[in-house]
Design a protein around this motif. Structure first.
Motif, short mmCIF file in Angstrom:
data_model
loop_
_atom_site.label_atom_id
_atom_site.label_comp_id
_atom_site.label_asym_id
_atom_site.label_seq_id
_atom_site.Cartn_x
_atom_site.Cartn_y
_atom_site.Cartn_z
N ASP A 139 24.16 53.90 27.58
CA ASP A 139 23.75 53.13 28.75
C ASP A 139 23.90 51.66 28.40
OD1 ASP A 139 21.61 52.56 27.09
OD2 ASP A 139 20.10 52.91 28.61
N ARG A 140 23.52 50.80 29.32
CA ARG A 140 23.53 49.36 29.03
C ARG A 140 22.50 48.71 29.94
NH1 ARG A 140 28.92 48.83 31.91
NH2 ARG A 140 28.26 48.45 34.02
N ASP A 141 22.17 47.48 29.64
CA ASP A 141 21.24 46.75 30.48
C ASP A 141 21.85 46.54 31.86
OD1 ASP A 141 19.29 46.55 28.55
OD2 ASP A 141 19.95 44.57 27.85
N PRO A 142 21.01 46.40 32.89
CA PRO A 142 21.54 46.17 34.25
C PRO A 142 22.41 44.92 34.32
CG PRO A 142 19.22 46.74 34.34
CD PRO A 142 19.55 46.53 32.88
N LEU A 143 23.46 45.02 35.11
CA LEU A 143 24.35 43.88 35.36
C LEU A 143 23.69 42.93 36.37
CD1 LEU A 143 27.73 45.79 35.74
CD2 LEU A 143 26.98 44.44 33.78
N ALA A 149 28.76 50.77 37.48
CA ALA A 149 27.79 49.74 37.83
C ALA A 149 26.47 49.91 37.08
CB ALA A 149 27.50 49.77 39.34
N HIS A 150 26.08 51.15 36.85
CA HIS A 150 24.76 51.38 36.26
C HIS A 150 24.72 52.64 35.40
CE1 HIS A 150 24.44 54.40 39.41
NE2 HIS A 150 24.78 53.46 40.27
N PRO A 151 25.40 52.62 34.24
CA PRO A 151 25.33 53.80 33.37
C PRO A 151 23.89 54.00 32.89
CG PRO A 151 26.27 51.96 32.18
CD PRO A 151 26.14 51.53 33.61
N MET A 152 23.47 55.26 32.90
CA MET A 152 22.10 55.55 32.49
C MET A 152 22.03 56.93 31.85
SD MET A 152 20.42 56.29 36.24
CE MET A 152 21.24 54.94 37.05
N LEU A 153 21.02 57.12 31.08
CA LEU A 153 20.78 58.42 30.47
C LEU A 153 20.17 59.34 31.53
CD1 LEU A 153 19.40 57.20 27.04
CD2 LEU A 153 21.69 58.03 27.57
N PRO A 154 20.43 60.65 31.45
CA PRO A 154 20.00 61.58 32.51
C PRO A 154 18.56 62.07 32.35
CG PRO A 154 21.27 62.74 30.88
CD PRO A 154 21.27 61.29 30.46
N ASN A 155 17.62 61.15 32.31
CA ASN A 155 16.25 61.52 32.02
C ASN A 155 15.31 61.48 33.22
OD1 ASN A 155 16.98 61.74 29.33
ND2 ASN A 155 16.59 59.59 28.97
N GLN A 156 15.75 61.01 34.36
CA GLN A 156 14.84 60.82 35.48
C GLN A 156 15.13 61.72 36.67
OE1 GLN A 156 12.25 58.99 34.80
NE2 GLN A 156 13.19 58.49 32.83
N GLY A 157 15.95 62.72 36.51
CA GLY A 157 16.27 63.62 37.63
C GLY A 157 17.02 62.89 38.73
#
Length: 154
Positions: free
Chosen positions: A54-58, A73-81
């Protein structure tokens, strides 16, 4: 299973330490509920291990006519459903398509003709499948298409 890595080297190690076979999977799932472990024999193949990042928000997702969407735009780990809110996104994506597709399709078709041919005039019958006749670019001369395309006034 996942582990947040502090460095690329550590992330590479975490991926390579897990061999994609049943014995390694069994070791990774040690301590999981027996029903989860009971699913393992049903698997035909073990999928490869993916390195998630992931990365910090742009500060912005758009610049001029460019828009980043999804993981760009917003890579994230799949932890929040995250999949639970896709219905709303699907509706918005359909709205975007409804607005954007007619114009983009028209330009796509007209672009098959060189700049000195008035493609709008040549394939007008085909273009009205995508856009109402009164919204089409003027069919007077090839430059009319560019004026319409870039919203230029004469």
């Amino acid at each position: 299973m996942y582990h947040t890595a502090d460095s690329t080297e550590e992330a590479d190690h975490l991926v390579t330490r897990f061999q994609a076979d049943f014995s390694s999977l069994e070791k990774e799932l040690e301590g999981f509920h027996p029903q989860i472990l009971g699913l393992m024999p049903k698997a035909k193949d073990i999928l490869p291990v993916w390195k998630l990042q992931d990365r910090d928000p742009l500060p912005t997702w758009c610049r001029g006519r460019l828009l980043l969407v999804g993981d760009a735009a917003h890579p994230m780990l799949p932890n929040q459903g995250q999949g639970t809110w896709m219905d709303e996104i699907s509706e918005r994506m359909k709205n975007f398509e409804d607005v954007r597709r007619p114009r983009a399709s028209l330009v796509q078709l007209v672009s098959r003709y060189p700049y000195y041919v008035n493609g709008v005039e040549v394939i007008k019958d085909r273009l009205i499948e995508y856009m109402a006749a009164d919204e089409l670019p003027p069919a007077g001369n090839p430059n009319d298409m560019r004026r319409w395309l870039f919203n230029l006034r004469s």
